[in-house]
Design a protein around this motif. Structure first.
Motif, PDB file in Angstrom:
ATOM      1  N   CYS A 196       1.724  19.595   4.924  1.00  0.00           N
ATOM      2  CA  CYS A 196       1.549  18.617   6.005  1.00  0.00           C
ATOM      3  C   CYS A 196       0.919  17.328   5.493  1.00  0.00           C
ATOM      4  CB  CYS A 196       0.680  19.200   7.115  1.00  0.00           C
ATOM      5  SG  CYS A 196       0.356  18.019   8.418  1.00  0.00           S
ATOM      6  N   ILE A 197       1.506  16.192   5.900  1.00  0.00           N
ATOM      7  CA  ILE A 197       0.949  14.901   5.505  1.00  0.00           C
ATOM      8  C   ILE A 197       0.361  14.143   6.698  1.00  0.00           C
ATOM      9  CG2 ILE A 197       2.372  14.606   3.445  1.00  0.00           C
ATOM     10  CD1 ILE A 197       4.280  12.909   5.153  1.00  0.00           C
ATOM     11  N   GLY A 198       0.399  14.728   7.863  1.00  0.00           N
ATOM     12  CA  GLY A 198      -0.227  14.073   9.018  1.00  0.00           C
ATOM     13  C   GLY A 198       0.524  12.870   9.542  1.00  0.00           C
ATOM     14  N   CYS A 199       1.847  12.882   9.353  1.00  0.00           N
ATOM     15  CA  CYS A 199       2.633  11.696   9.700  1.00  0.00           C
ATOM     16  C   CYS A 199       2.874  11.561  11.192  1.00  0.00           C
ATOM     17  CB  CYS A 199       3.971  11.733   8.982  1.00  0.00           C
ATOM     18  SG  CYS A 199       4.984  13.119   9.518  1.00  0.00           S
ATOM     19  N   GLY A 200       2.589  12.617  11.954  1.00  0.00           N
ATOM     20  CA  GLY A 200       2.752  12.517  13.403  1.00  0.00           C
ATOM     21  C   GLY A 200       4.181  12.706  13.884  1.00  0.00           C
ATOM     22  N   SER A 201       5.075  13.070  12.974  1.00  0.00           N
ATOM     23  CA  SER A 201       6.464  13.291  13.387  1.00  0.00           C
ATOM     24  C   SER A 201       6.587  14.518  14.275  1.00  0.00           C
ATOM     25  CB  SER A 201       7.368  13.456  12.165  1.00  0.00           C
ATOM     26  OG  SER A 201       7.258  12.340  11.336  1.00  0.00           O
ATOM     27  N   CYS A 202       5.530  15.331  14.326  1.00  0.00           N
ATOM     28  CA  CYS A 202       5.529  16.463  15.256  1.00  0.00           C
ATOM     29  C   CYS A 202       4.832  16.075  16.552  1.00  0.00           C
ATOM     30  CB  CYS A 202       4.825  17.652  14.617  1.00  0.00           C
ATOM     31  SG  CYS A 202       3.227  17.244  13.909  1.00  0.00           S
ATOM     32  N   LEU A 210       3.200  26.435  11.000  1.00  0.00           N
ATOM     33  CA  LEU A 210       2.767  25.276  10.219  1.00  0.00           C
ATOM     34  C   LEU A 210       2.268  25.696   8.842  1.00  0.00           C
ATOM     35  CD1 LEU A 210       1.961  22.219  10.145  1.00  0.00           C
ATOM     36  CD2 LEU A 210      -0.241  22.907  11.064  1.00  0.00           C
ATOM     37  N   CYS A 248       9.774  17.038  11.700  1.00  0.00           N
ATOM     38  CA  CYS A 248       8.870  17.111  10.538  1.00  0.00           C
ATOM     39  C   CYS A 248       9.641  16.839   9.247  1.00  0.00           C
ATOM     40  CB  CYS A 248       8.212  18.488  10.459  1.00  0.00           C
ATOM     41  SG  CYS A 248       7.210  18.677   8.975  1.00  0.00           S
ATOM     42  N   THR A 258       8.639  16.922   6.082  1.00  0.00           N
ATOM     43  CA  THR A 258       8.272  17.612   4.846  1.00  0.00           C
ATOM     44  C   THR A 258       8.661  19.078   4.876  1.00  0.00           C
ATOM     45  OG1 THR A 258       6.134  18.210   5.761  1.00  0.00           O
ATOM     46  CG2 THR A 258       6.250  16.139   4.543  1.00  0.00           C
TER      47      THR A 258
HETATM   48  S1  SF4 Z   1       2.090  15.852  10.669  1.00  0.00           S
HETATM   49 FE1  SF4 Z   1       3.548  17.222  11.603  1.00  0.00          FE
HETATM   50  S2  SF4 Z   1       5.515  16.293  11.125  1.00  0.00           S
HETATM   51 FE2  SF4 Z   1       4.040  15.360   9.724  1.00  0.00          FE
HETATM   52  S3  SF4 Z   1       4.114  16.638   7.902  1.00  0.00           S
HETATM   53 FE3  SF4 Z   1       2.493  17.492   9.203  1.00  0.00          FE
HETATM   54  S4  SF4 Z   1       3.529  19.093  10.368  1.00  0.00           S
HETATM   55 FE4  SF4 Z   1       5.125  17.780   9.512  1.00  0.00          FE
END
Ligand code: SF4
Ligand code: SF4
Ligand code: SF4
Lengths: 545, 311
Positions: free
Chosen positions: A487-493, A482, A463, A465
């Motif tokens: 959270c920006i919803g980038c999918g890194s999780c 969380l 993640c 951020t």
């Molecule tokens: S989508 Fe997941 S990885 Fe991306 S900012 Fe939100 S919690 Fe972090």
């Protein structure tokens, strides 16, 4: 000797066309940077961008292309437009004798006006269906680029290109189907697409019509028919002795083909100098003729022997009557209203546009993106995280993100900077890094850290951020927690979460993209409140170990 | 290798050999013998260097271990495995210091290595990581070769390891399998999942399937990793370390400039010492004890001799 000079003119245009094609292929398939200039010079996307973003650069490109067309005619269609060049290639490869395209001004203008009116209302439907650059992008992205990637990666295993998934429906909708349709049109009526369907061509044609340097049949013409036989636009009318510069694509085949060098390119006065009938009125003749086409037409037609009149007649024959224009305008406005109604929030098109999918940063909202994206596939081809997918994988009819092969890379903003139409708004890096395209959702019942009590933390590790952290949960237990504000919803999780088939971390779509909280500010504040402990020196002389 | 590089490296090799022969010949043999014996008698040696640039600290530290020639013999294939996991700049300390990696490449070549290859199976998109970490440019300038590690079929081979407890088979990078010498160069960091990342955790980047490890008891898998291929030398870069929000680091406040470096042949001992540098209890990093139990090295502080040097 004159023949050979004209021939070289045509070879020159073929060379320019080949260069454009090469650049565009290199750009779409391989991301070669100079190629981007060629794509940015595409009229449809540039015009859309100029309007959507009020971008001076894009407006400059549009203006430049308009001036180019006014001076040289539709050279855009023969040396810059990839779909035009592709049609020439198909024609050359098949070498099929087929009738030339007819002249269908009503259809042509109708399509162009609908396209423009809808685009002005904020719906790029016409471009989505017919913009040549976008459709070319779709074909290359699905038909050529995958092959290029496969071959390149075999040759250079230490500099691999990203292998992108390609759903079968995508391949069909963006690649096979358009290519088959285009090929069929070329085999049926040569470049019928360019003279009838293409809204870009129609707009450019309206300017080309008034070029002071038209292509013309001079009085050296013996009406042998050579030029008419090879003209892919069907713009030569031997009976009238005319050449319609509105539809002429400047392929220059006729210049080369005419054994009598009776096709001239230049100022009408110069071209007709031999006949001695050239006058200065000839140059202003064409614009005047169109002022009231209906009245002028019969008069001009009778004087067709005169070179100036030929030009005027050729132009006037494709003009509409005032009534037709009015009726057309009324019809189109009605269509635009219907379109706007369908598109309004909650309207059919918006609702269906893509509920349940995550759209690229800069899309704004599903509705905005659905109305504006022309599907050129540049973002998909250039996505560094390998998360952008074209329509066709069943999740959305639009370009959208799927986190099964990667995540939206935190430092990347390629899609919004490359989008040629402005459907993705360009952003600063700081804004992109806070642009919320989705929202992570944690399912503790699936998480191995929660269920098995062993360290995992793949999600928190990735993640960018700090929205996701591993929190102590009893001795030796660390489980994800969380912070939705970050959270920006980038999918890194979602991407690295090892749980299958359903992952414990999943990103869900958001209706509108907004800015998340600034992680820098958030963590600085936290560090001020609770400073990090300093490792204590244990050994002699302040050694830590 | 072109002629100029060849000449340069032969001159360098000759010079290095001459100097070392003069200064440390007896010491080298003594230490080699000790190291070999070390495996048997359950002792380990860690060299700690501080207060210099990453390069200066490495020069000091490697000399204390007998110089690069004690590890690399002429004509050998060397693989250097730094941490290049993240699309972060060197100042952000999420990856190994590029100058350190370059110095190791240079010294390995000077010691006569036939080739020095560098790679990592990155977390972020690999080309961005290689570029923005500064490691690609530094390695290429030093004469090393960057390898890709991002195609399961092209770059990995399946191996099995019956002694492993959790990860009994794994796809491991071809270059590691082929290497004569394997130098492990992690950066020390806080880690949200494994608590700390240093020498052992760096091994995740030589395997294909991270996901398997995260799912199947990560600490045990980390301990299993080193069974597949023992590193010949470990160098832990602790010049700048991420002490919170690791392993990526989010804000400048997460980073501390310590100016330390650890070197050891023993991957367990070096990680055990690293916990002191970052300020954790040994028990907070469970994989260290697991690896010690598997006989991979020494975790008992009383059995680790530390040489402390100022750079
Ligand atoms: S989508 Fe997941 S990885 Fe991306 S900012 Fe939100 S919690 Fe972090
Ligand atoms: S910003 Fe994200 S979605 Fe856009 S190209 Fe980069 S990685 Fe892909
Ligand atoms: S990655 Fe998935 S399984 Fe692992 S800690 Fe995060 S949510 Fe749990």
């Amino acid at each position: 000797m004159a023949t050979s000079r004209l021939r070289w003119l045509r070879y020159g245009r073929i060379a320019l066309a080949a260069l454009s094609m090469l650049m565009l292929l290199a750009f779409v398939c391989h991301g070669v940077a100079v190629g981007e200039y060629w794509f940015n010079a595409q009229f449809g996307p540039a015009a859309a961008r100029a309007w959507l973003l009020l971008s001076p650069a894009a407006a400059g490109v549009v203006l430049l292309l308009l001036v180019l067309t006014l001076v040289f005619g539709r050279v855009y269609c023969s040396v810059l437009c990839p779909l035009g060049i592709l049609q020439d290639v198909i024609g050359w490869l098949t070498r099929r004798r087929c009738p030339a395209p007819g002249n269908h001004p009503r259809l042509r203008y109708g399509i162009a006006v609908v396209t423009i009116v809808l685009a002005l209302c904020g719906w790029n439907l016409g471009l989505r269906l017919l913009d040549p650059a976008s459709r070319f992008g779709g074909m290359v992205a699905t038909l050529v680029a995958p092959l290029h990637t496969a071959i390149y990666n075999r040759l250079y295993p230490d500099d691999m290109l990203i292998v992108r998934p390609l759903a079968l429906p995508t391949l069909f909708i963006l690649g096979v189907l358009p290519l088959l349709l285009l090929t069929a049109l070329v085999l049926w009526r040569r470049r019928w697409f360019c003279t009838t369907l293409c809204p870009v061509g129609t707009v450019l044609g309206l300017l080309a019509k008034y070029t002071p340097y038209p292509l013309q049949l001079t009085d050296a013409c013996v009406k042998c028919g050579q030029c008419q036989k090879i003209c892919p636009a069907g713009c030569i009318d031997l009976a009238e002795g005319s050449l319609d510069n509105e539809r002429c694509l400047r392929c220059l085949k006729c210049l080369d083909a005419c054994r009598f060098q009776a096709v001239g390119w230049g100022r009408p006065a110069a071209l007709t100098a031999n006949a001695g009938t050239a006058t200065s009125q000839a140059e202003v003749g064409a614009p005047v003729a169109t002022a009231d086409a209906n009245n002028v037409q019969p008069a001009e037609a009778t004087g067709a022997g005169d070179a100036a009149a030929v030009d005027a007649a050729a132009s006037s024959r494709v003009d509409l009557t005032r009534r037709e224009v009015l009726v057309g305008a009324a019809g189109l406005s009605a269509m635009a209203c219907v379109g706007a109604a369908l598109l309004r929030p909650g309207g059919v098109l918006r609702a269906g546009a893509g509920a349940g999918a995550i759209y690229p940063p800069g899309a704004g909202s599903a509705a905005r993106f659905a109305a504006l994206c022309t599907g050129c596939q540049l973002c998909v081809r250039n996505c560094r995280g390998n998360v952008l997918r074209a329509l066709g994988d069943g999740r959305s009819g639009l370009v959208h993100l799927v986190f099964d092969r990667g995540m939206c890379e935190f430092n990347c903003m390629r899609c919004s900077s490359i989008c040629p139409t402005g459907a993705l708004r360009p952003m600063t890096k700081a804004a992109k890094q806070r642009c919320r395209i989705g929202m992570a959702q944690f399912d503790p019942s699936l998480c191995v850290a929660v269920q098995d009590g062993v360290d995992c933390g793949a999600c928190a590790e990735h993640c960018p951020t700090g929205a996701l952290q591993m929190k102590d949960d009893g001795p030796g237990r660390r489980i994800p927690s969380l912070n939705t504000d970050l959270c920006i919803g980038c999918g890194s999780c979602e991407y690295p979460c090892p749980v299958r088939p359903l992952r414990a971390m999943r990103v869900t779509p958001v209706a509108i993209q907004v800015q998340a909280d600034d992680p820098g500010e958030y963590f600085r504040r936290r560090r001020e409140q609770a400073p990090l402990p300093k490792p204590a020196a244990t050994g002699d002389d302040g050694w830590l170990l | 290798m072109d002629r100029r590089n060849f000449l340069k490296s032969s001159v360098a090799t000759a010079a290095a050999t001459a100097v070392l022969a003069e200064l440390t010949s007896t010491q080298v043999h003594a230490q080699e013998a000790k190291a070999e014996a070390g495996a048997g008698d359950g002792r380990a040696e860690v060299v700690a260097v501080r207060n210099g640039s990453a390069v200066a600290m490495f020069r000091k530290g490697i000399a204390a271990l007998g110089g690069m020639t004690a590890f690399v013999k002429p004509g050998q294939k060397v693989v250097v495995k730094p941490n290049i996991g993240w699309d972060r700049t060197p100042e952000q300390a999420a990856n190994t210091n590029p100058e350190l990696v370059a110095e190791i490449v240079r010294q390995a070549l000077a010691a006569g290595a036939a080739q020095v290859q560098v790679f990592d199976h990155t977390c972020n998109e690999w080309k961005s990581c290689y570029r923005n970490s500064g490691i690609e440019a530094a390695v290429v300038a030093a004469g090393g070769k960057m390898l890709s590690a991002h195609d399961e079929k092209l770059h990995y081979v399946e191996k099995s390891c019956p002694q492993a407890i959790s990860m009994k088979t794994a796809k491991i990078h071809q270059a590691i399998v082929d290497a004569d010498v394997f130098i492990n160069v992690p950066v020390l960091k806080h880690h949200g999942g494994a608590k700390m990342t240093a020498a052992m955790k760096n091994f995740l980047g030589i395997f294909w399937d991270r996901s398997f490890m995260h799912k199947n008891n990560l600490p045990q898998c980390i301990a299993d990793c080193a069974l597949y291929r023992r590193p010949d030398l470990n160098v832990v870069d602790a010049y700048r370390i991420v002490v919170a929000n690791g392993p990526r680091g989010k804000v400048a406040e997460d980073i501390r400039e310590l100016r330390y470096q650890l070197l050891s042949r023993d991957i367990v001992a070096i990680d055990a010492m690293a916990t002191k540098v970052i300020g954790y209890e040994l028990a907070q990093v469970p994989y260290i004890a697991l690896a010690a139990n598997a006989g991979l090295g020494v975790a008992d502080f009383s059995r680790i001799s530390v040489t402390r040097l100022e750079a």
